[in-house]
Structure formats: C-alpha cells, structure tokens
Scaffold this motif. Structure first.
Motif, PDB file in Angstrom:
ATOM      1  N   LEU A 114       5.160  17.617  14.389  1.00 32.85           N
ATOM      2  CA  LEU A 114       4.669  16.378  14.991  1.00 32.85           C
ATOM      3  C   LEU A 114       3.777  15.631  14.013  1.00 32.85           C
ATOM      4  N   ALA A 126      -1.120   8.227   4.169  1.00 34.41           N
ATOM      5  CA  ALA A 126      -2.442   8.687   4.594  1.00 34.41           C
ATOM      6  C   ALA A 126      -2.382  10.179   4.878  1.00 34.41           C
ATOM      7  N   PRO A 136       0.831  -1.208   0.000  1.00 35.46           N
ATOM      8  CA  PRO A 136       0.000   0.000   0.000  1.00 35.46           C
ATOM      9  C   PRO A 136       0.866   1.259   0.000  1.00 35.46           C
ATOM     10  N   GLY A 175       3.975  11.821  12.165  1.00 32.28           N
ATOM     11  CA  GLY A 175       2.943  10.815  12.374  1.00 32.28           C
ATOM     12  C   GLY A 175       2.264  10.887  13.727  1.00 32.28           C
ATOM     13  N   VAL A 176       2.457  11.989  14.450  1.00 36.37           N
ATOM     14  CA  VAL A 176       1.864  12.094  15.777  1.00 36.37           C
ATOM     15  C   VAL A 176       0.633  12.988  15.708  1.00 36.37           C
ATOM     16  N   THR A 177      -0.522  12.472  16.073  1.00 31.87           N
ATOM     17  CA  THR A 177      -1.737  13.277  16.073  1.00 31.87           C
ATOM     18  C   THR A 177      -2.137  13.564  17.504  1.00 31.87           C
ATOM     19  N   ASN A 178      -2.978  14.576  17.686  1.00 30.86           N
ATOM     20  CA  ASN A 178      -3.331  14.925  19.067  1.00 30.86           C
ATOM     21  C   ASN A 178      -4.695  14.377  19.469  1.00 30.86           C
ATOM     22  N   TYR A 202       1.354  11.268   5.924  1.00 34.86           N
ATOM     23  CA  TYR A 202       2.267  10.418   6.664  1.00 34.86           C
ATOM     24  C   TYR A 202       1.970   8.978   6.286  1.00 34.86           C
ATOM     25  N   ARG A 203       2.960   8.254   5.839  1.00 37.90           N
ATOM     26  CA  ARG A 203       2.817   6.867   5.432  1.00 37.90           C
ATOM     27  C   ARG A 203       1.632   6.635   4.511  1.00 37.90           C
ATOM     28  N   ARG A 233      -3.283   5.517   1.285  1.00 41.07           N
ATOM     29  CA  ARG A 233      -4.307   4.851   2.082  1.00 41.07           C
ATOM     30  C   ARG A 233      -5.522   5.751   2.256  1.00 41.07           C
ATOM     31  N   GLU A 286       3.609  21.918  15.980  1.00 36.83           N
ATOM     32  CA  GLU A 286       2.492  21.017  15.773  1.00 36.83           C
ATOM     33  C   GLU A 286       2.618  20.358  14.402  1.00 36.83           C
TER      34      GLU A 286
END
Lengths: 500, 426
Positions: A492, A476, A268, A496-499, A473-474, A271, A489
C-alpha cells in the motif's frame, strides 16, 4: 488451446540456449517456466512466438504441427505474447497500438472507431480497464501491460505467453495481474508464465517446469517448498535468507535534509527528502520503479543533471555541488542501477574496470604512466577475493555474466575505504548464486561500520538486507518503516497509500 | 488501516503546475520588441514605402499601397508584438499557438520590409511567387526526408537525389525533346541513389550519416563527369530540355494576390501540392502510415505484430528517392532549362533542415520550406532594391533557424525514436 513443444533445440553458434526441450501446455492451464536469468526461458518463448526459428524440434498447436516464419504466423495460430520489455509504440494511442499489424480500415483509411470499440469490448469482457484514446507513453506500466494483454486477446490468442510480467509491477498490480490470469484461464486461455520469482510462480501456476542452462531439469507442483524450487533452479542447495547479525548502528554518517530536485524541464522529481543513515546500518529504499529512486542515487553521487536544493552531508561535510570525483574520493561507493552503461566500460578488460576509479593515483600510476604490474597484481587480488568467474583478468568485461559483472563493480567500489555505500538494484539480472555472495558482501560492509543505502525494486531483497526501510512514492519518502512491516502494508505504501 | 478510507495519493504535497511559457513565445516576444525598437528607430521619417499587390497582368488587380515608412514599420511591428503576447495567453490556456505565430510572422515581415524598402517599391506578389518557386525543390526534398526518417532511416542523401533527378530530367527531356518524359526519368535518378541508400543502410547496417554524405559525393561525381564529357560539349543534343510553362487554373488564378502565387504555376508545382497532401493524409490516416510510424518509433514492436520492419524501410527509402528525384526535375525542366554542374547548390541540406524544423510532419516541413524559400528570395529581391543588410546574412537564415530549432528554442524537436538505428534481429 493446447500447445506442445517437442525436442526444441536452439543454438547460437556453438552455444545451445535451448537443448532438447519438450513441454505440453493443456487447454486452460497455467504453466510456469521457472529459471534463472539466462537459463533460456525467453529464448524458448521467442521460438514459440516465431521471433526465432528453432535449430531443431517441432511445435504443435492443438496437435497440428506449425512452422513459424515470423510472429505473424504464430499469432495466426493463436499464440500471443506479452514481452518483458513492452512492445508498445509510446507516442501511439492504446487503440492504435492494439490494431497495429491487423488494422481495421474503412476504404483507404484507418477505422479508429472500430479499433476503439474492439479495445472496449475486450477490456470489458476480461475486466481490464483501459481508455482506448490514452497515449501509451502517459500510462503507468501496469496499465501498459494490460494493453499488451488486450493486444494478444483481440487477436484471439488461445495461448498467452507472459515473459517476466511482474518485474515492473507493484505488489498490488501483481495481485491484479494474477487475478486477470485466473479470469483468462477460466475462459479457456492457456498461459505460459515465465518468472524467476518463486512466490508468484507458486501463487499462479498449475504446474511448474524448471529450466536450467537451456534444459528442462524437472517439474514441480506449486505445493513444493521455496527451497526445493530454488534448489532445482540453481542446481544446488541455496540459502534464501541472508545471515545478518543484529544491527548496532552508530553515529549518523549520511544525512539528507530538505532535499529536492527538478529535472531539466523544471518538473519536480524529488520532493523534500529527509533521512539519515547511520554507521553500521542498512537503509533500504523501496518503491515501484520510476518514483525517484534512480534520481536519488544520482543526486547522492553528484551525477544528477537537473536542479538540486537542500543538503546532503557525509560525516558532516556537504556533498551537494561537488563533482562525482570529489564525492567518491570522500569515501562514497556507488553501485549504479545500470551496470552495463554506468558501472563498467564494456570493451575494457576486467583489470582495467577494477581500477577505473583509481588508476590515476599512486601506486597505480606515477607521472601519468600506468604501472601495469601493480595494477595486474591488484586486479588478481580482487578477482580472487570477489570470486569473479572470468576467462582471465585480460578478458573484456563484456564477456562476463551479469553476476560476475556486478562482482567487478562491487569489488572496485569496495576496494576503497568506504564511509557510505550506495547500491542501486544490486542484484538485478544476477544469478541466485551470485546474489548470495553479493548480499553477504553488502552485509559485511555494514559490519565494518559503513552506512549502506540499498535501492531496490525487489521487495525480497529489501526485506532480506534492510535494518530500516524508506518507501518512495512520486519523489517523496512516504514512510520509513521497520523490516517487520507486512507485505500488504508495504504494498500500500508503494502505491502511495498511507495510514494517517 | 483500511484501503477504502486511506487518503489517496493526494496526501502528497501537490504542486499546482502552471504550464511553463513555451520558448517559442518568449522568442517571438523578444523578436517583436526588437522589431518595434529597431525597425521603428532606424526607418527614416519622411520616406514612403510602396507595396505592389498585383503583377499587373491580372484581370482584377489591387492598387498599390503606399504608406509612410516609419509609421508603418512601427505599426506592423507592434501588431506582430501583440500577436506574440496573444500567444502568451493562448499558451496559458494550452491553446494552439500556430495562428498567433502565423500572424506574428506576416506582420514581422511587413515591419521589416517597411524599414528595408523605405523610399522605394516592392512587389509583394512577385516576392511571394518567387519564394514559392525557390521552395519547390526544398519541399520535394523534405518529403523524401520525411518518408525515410519516419520509417527510421536517416536520409542525408537528399542533395544527391535532387541532383541526379535534375540530371536525368535534363538528359531525357533533351534527347526526346519532351519535358514530360524528363519528368518521368527524374524520379528514376533519385531512385538510383535511394536504392544504394536502402541496400547499404538496411541490409549492411552502414552508418547512415556517413553513407548519405558518400552518396552525395557520388552523385556530384557522376553528374559532373557526364556533364563535362557529354552535356557541355553537346549542349544542343544533350542539354537543352524543353521547359514547362505555367498553367493558369481557371477562376482560382483570378483571386487577387493568392491566385497568381499559387494557381498560375507549372505542373511540377501542382504535383508538389498533391504529393504533400497525399503524404500527409497517408502518414496519419492510413494503415500504411501507421505501420511506417511504428517502424520508425519502435521496430521491435512492429516486428512482434508481424510487420516486416526492413521491407517497410526499404520501400520507404525507395519512395523517398522517387520523390526527391522528381523534385530535382524542377531545376532543369521547370526552372533553369539546362543542367549545370552541382546546380542543386545545397538545397538538399536545406530540405533536411526543413524536415527537422517541421518536426518530421509534412505540413510542418512544407511551412519550413516555404519560410526558407522566402528568406532566399527576399535576399535576392532586397539586393536588387539595395538595402541596409548584406544579402549573405539573409542567406544564413535557413541554417540559423534550423540551428535554433534543433537547440530546442522553438519547443521540443523529437526525431522518430529509431531514426538512424539499423534493425537487426538478434
């Protein structure tokens, strides 16, 4: 270690890439070489690293004159270099890459254990976490860069040259790198840091040396303002912000729903993407390179070779399954990421490249025969309108600078009535002057009512142009945010870091 | 928002990736089913097949094995199919496939022979011994190819190197009436072609494929000229080299089946064993090998750590020429006993195929060369026994197998990244 360059000149034929450059780097000092693409920074450092031999001038290391016949000599003298394009052998392990060129042997055989423990020793001493047995091709770029640094350090480099080290990093990785640089400096390593990014230069350097057209044009302290630095770099005043009237988005033009894609081996790549771009709106796609942005652009333009599912519509008409020709004729303009390979035919003339998309249509040809008078006239208009600096319309496009090549691509794509503009890395490798111009043209497309999708790994560019920002990210879209989102923000999200 | 508690990348829809079934396994299973059905169906019932397991001169000879042909065709094919299915499970668990494909290969061939030889007798030991001999020049050629291509220079000129090696060996051995001197002269013949390849490819950046083709033509032209002018009219002086006789290695040569095949051969074959092992170890375990592979994969990276890319390449191309030239000696001082015009007959190209089929690894290329040698010998043995398949089809096998390999049917075939690209310093 102290590095001193005296009156270095490097000529390629008649062209002087470096002219009479003198530079001193004191022990434990971080000196930034600031300059535009093509200003001669990398050439200078390749001379210092022994990859190129200077036409004239001298190099001193710790006040001893050195004559480098190859990188081997430079390394022996204590100079290490991390190249912009990593010099790592992808199918080798970290340990193999690090020992290449100064191999440990046990009898006739390689001593991989010694290499491994050397990698561990250096990575612990400088807090660079790297697994010596990992294959380089499996490592993210940030880690590959650390491998490069380790490579220099195990050779006891006292002077480390970093050539555009942040070009491929996320903001977090960039921060980590700046931290590593400070650690190295604290341990006495001198660093030459090559960059064209003002923010990083200011954050890292003790002293900034500005190079323009192969010459040192001045020195600045990190406290200088960005406008001052940019002015020195370009040689005139430049505006670093893009003038952009408030947006007035209309109807959605480009609508993407449930779009997924897989490569030829079934992995994939994209995504489940869902987004829309409205008329008169610029959507910026941010993200670290290699998270599917390139493929997204290819899918949108019908160029992608893998399997695509989901739907893409432009003004309600389905685009998936159509050929690039049909999609472009339907009103989509495409500025590809790699203009040398995908945007232009290098050996063709500027004129030919300017009508590459339409030469088969009236009025440029009739009955299968090109009408060169019409084509030439059109090309001259476009060259004028887009301020393409060329020796002539009949010059091969390969003779142009990066910025002017990009203007040719942009001029060609914008010469059609566009409903959607997809521009990938629109100003990569382009001089500051051309960046201003290209950004203005992109904004003017938006004002004209086109839906614009900008894909860029330069956050500054994303912020300057976008009305909304989608972060990939990746494969998506991990979030869609406004242009007022803070850099932290954003960084991040890109990691790949979401809040939520 | 805080970094510490933010969900890591796992927040994304993670797809659990089942390793896809390798194409090789699919191909093997397909072939296995084909074997059970075709060999089983077409083998006439009531006929016997006899496998001889000794040459007859051994101290410890195994008795002949006589089996009902139809049953053994089905049974052997079924075992092959089982091995292929076993490979499927091994692939799921990401275990090595080669044990399964080896078992598959052996039983597939036995199933095939049960059908093809039904009603008659075949000597397995003789078949394999002949296969090895036919594979010898292929192995030398393939090692030459690996030496060059691992360093980033495409060597299409293997054919020419084998031919000049064969020629030199014949001439020198004839003139001196000493086969060993022929064996020393042969590599020099290959070296000559290797030197031309190195100079034009590395120094003058000539397209390596075109260059290789041209060098082959040159080798054919030169040797044919001397053959016509010198060797053919004066057979006695110029073209009657003494040949090596087999040397039986004590103890080892007495092992049933394996002994006569592997350890009762002439010196060139033993040299081949040594060269394959040395190249394999050197390429992957020594400093030299690391540098060669680096130069073939990423020459800039090698350059920046002080490795002289073009010297490494030059040396390897010359080494390759030596090895292929030595292989050429096999034709004249170990096998035929005289030089013949264009006597290498395309073996150099099959060696090239073995390089690719063996994925640029010495052991892989060895296996591929042995397989090609087997196909070649089987074809001639079967044409003597008289079989249902035209022998031309058997001769096609090496090319067909390579075509399938290159098309990615047996997994990913990846050449060294810088193979064929001249290294120019900017």
């Amino acid at each position: 270690m102290k590095l001193e360059l005296r009156n270095i000149t490097k000529k390629f034929g008649d062209f002087a890439a470096n002219e009479d450059i003198s530079l001193i780097v004191n022990p434990g000092e971080i000196v930034a070489l600031l300059g535009e693409n093509g200003a001669g920074k990398s050439t200078l450092m390749n001379v210092v690293y022994g990859l190129l031999q200077p036409t004239s001038g001298e190099i001193f290391v710790n006040d001893v004159q050195e004559d480098f016949e190859g990188p081997g000599d430079a390394m022996t003298a204590g100079i290490g270099m991390v190249h912009q394009h990593f010099m790592l052998v992808p199918p080798f392990t970290v340990a193999e890459n690090v020992m290449l060129g100064h191999e440990h042997t046990k009898g006739a055989f390689l001593d991989l254990d010694a290499a491994r423990s050397e990698v561990r020793r250096v990575s612990e001493a400088y807090n660079l976490q790297v697994d010596p047995d990992a294959l380089v091709e499996d490592l993210p770029v940030g880690v590959q860069q650390r491998v490069e640094i380790i490579k220099a350090l195990v050779r006891d480099a006292g002077v480390l040259i970093l050539d555009e080290p942040t070009a491929v990093l996320t903001p977090q990785e960039t921060d980590e790198l700046l931290g590593i640089m400070r650690d190295l400096k604290a341990k006495g390593t001198s660093i030459v840091f090559i960059s064209h990014k003002l923010r990083e230069v200011q954050a890292a350097a003790d002293r900034i040396v500005v190079i323009r057209r192969g010459r040192v044009v001045g020195e600045a302290s990190p406290e200088a303002t960005k406008a001052e630095l940019a002015g020195m770099m370009v040689g005139r005043e430049v505006s670093l912000t893009v003038e952009k009237p408030p947006g007035n988005p209309g109807e959605p033009v480009l609508q993407v729903s449930d779009l997924s894609a897989a490569d030829l081996e079934g992995r994939p790549i994209l995504r489940d993407l869902n987004f829309e771009v409205r008329a008169g709106e610029i959507l910026g796609v941010a993200g670290v390179q290699g998270n599917g942005q390139t493929e997204l652009a290819e899918v949108l333009t019908g160029l992608y070779e893998g399997e695509v599912t989901g739907s893409i519509t432009m003004d309600g008409k389905e685009l998936t399954g159509r050929t690039p020709r049909e999609i472009l004729d339907g009103g989509l303009g495409y500025v590809p990421e790699d203009r040398e390979h995908d945007g232009l035919i290098s050996s063709f003339t500027v004129t030919e490249n300017l009508v590459l998309d339409q030469f088969g249509n009236a009025p440029y040809s009739s009955g299968g025969v090109l009408k060169s008078a019409v084509i030439d006239k059109r090309a001259d208009e476009l060259i004028e309108e887009f301020d393409v600096r060329t020796q002539g319309a009949a010059a091969p496009v390969s003779s142009l600078s990066g910025g002017n090549k990009q203007k040719v691509v942009m001029a060609r794509e914008m010469s059609r009535e566009l409903r959607v503009l997809v521009a990938s890395q629109p100003t990569r490798g382009v001089d500051v002057g051309s960046i201003e111009f290209l950004h203005k043209r992109i904004v003017s497309e938006r004002e004209r009512g086109a839906a614009v999708l900008i894909i860029s790994s330069e956050l500054d560019e994303i912020y300057a142009l976008s009305d909304r920002i989608a972060v990939m990210y990746r494969g998506a879209i991990i979030g869609v945010v406004g242009p007022d989102t803070s850099r932290d923000e954003m960084g991040l999200l890109m990691a790949g870091v979401t809040n939520d | 928002m805080s970094v510490a508690e933010a969900p890591a990348p796992e927040a994304l829809p993670e797809v659990h990736i089942v390793p896809p079934t390798p194409r090789l396994v699919k191909v093997l299973i397909g072939l296995g089913i084909f074997a059970v059905v075709v060999f089983g169906f077409f083998t006439p019932s009531g006929e016997d097949v006899t496998f001889q397991l000794a040459l007859g001169e051994e101290a410890l000879a195994l008795p002949d094995l006589t089996l009902p042909a139809k049953i053994s065709a089905i049974a052997f094919s079924a075992i092959a199919l089982l091995a292929a299915v076993g490979g499927l499970f091994a692939a799921r668990k990401e275990r090595a496939l080669w044990p399964y494909s080896t078992v598959f290969g052996i039983f597939f061939v036995l199933g095939f022979l049960s059908w093809a030889v039904a009603g008659s007798t075949i000597n397995l030991v003789g078949l394999l011994q002949g296969s090895l001999l036919l594979a010898v020049p292929l192995v030398f050629g393939a090692m030459s190819g690996i030496l060059c291509e691992r360093a980033g220079v495409i060597n299409i000129a293997i054919e020419g190197q084998l031919l000049t090696g064969a020629f030199m060996a014949a001439v020198v051995a004839s003139l001196t009436q000493n086969a060993y001197l022929g064996l020393i002269a042969a590599p020099l013949g290959g070296l000559f072609i290797g030197l031309l390849l190195a100079v034009f490819a590395i120094k003058y950046w000539v397209d390596q494929v075109i260059l290789g083709v041209v060098l082959n033509v040159l080798a054919v032209g030169l040797t044919s000229f001397f053959y016509g002018r010198l060797l053919a009219p004066n057979q006695e002086t110029w073209n009657s080299p003494p040949t090596f006789s087999p040397i039986a290695i004590p103890v080892l040569s007495d092992i049933p089946i394996v002994g006569p095949i592997l350890f009762n051969q002439n010196i060139v074959v033993y040299l081949m064993y040594i060269i394959v092992i040395v190249i394999n170890v050197a390429l992957f375990r020594t400093k030299w090998g690391l540098r060669v592979r680096a130069v073939g994969e990423h020459p800039q990276a090698a350059d920046t750590v002080g490795i002289k890319v073009n010297s490494v390449r030059f040396r390897n191309v010359l080494l390759g020429g030596l090895v292929a030239g030595l292989g050429g000696a096999f034709f004249t001082v170990a096998s035929v006993g005289a030089f013949g015009k264009e006597m290498t007959a395309g073996k150099g190209f099959i060696a090239l195929a073995a390089v690719i089929f063996g994925r640029w690894k010495p052991m892989g290329a060895l296996a591929a060369a042995l397989f090609f040698g087997f196909a070649d010998n089987l074809q001639s043995v079967l044409s003597i026994i008289g079989t249902p398949i035209p022998s031309e089809f058997m001769l096609m096998t090496p090319y067909l197998a390579t075509l399938l390999a290159v098309a990615g049917l047996v997994g990913k075939v990846r050449a060294p990244a810088a193979d064929g690209i001249p290294y120019k310093k900017s």
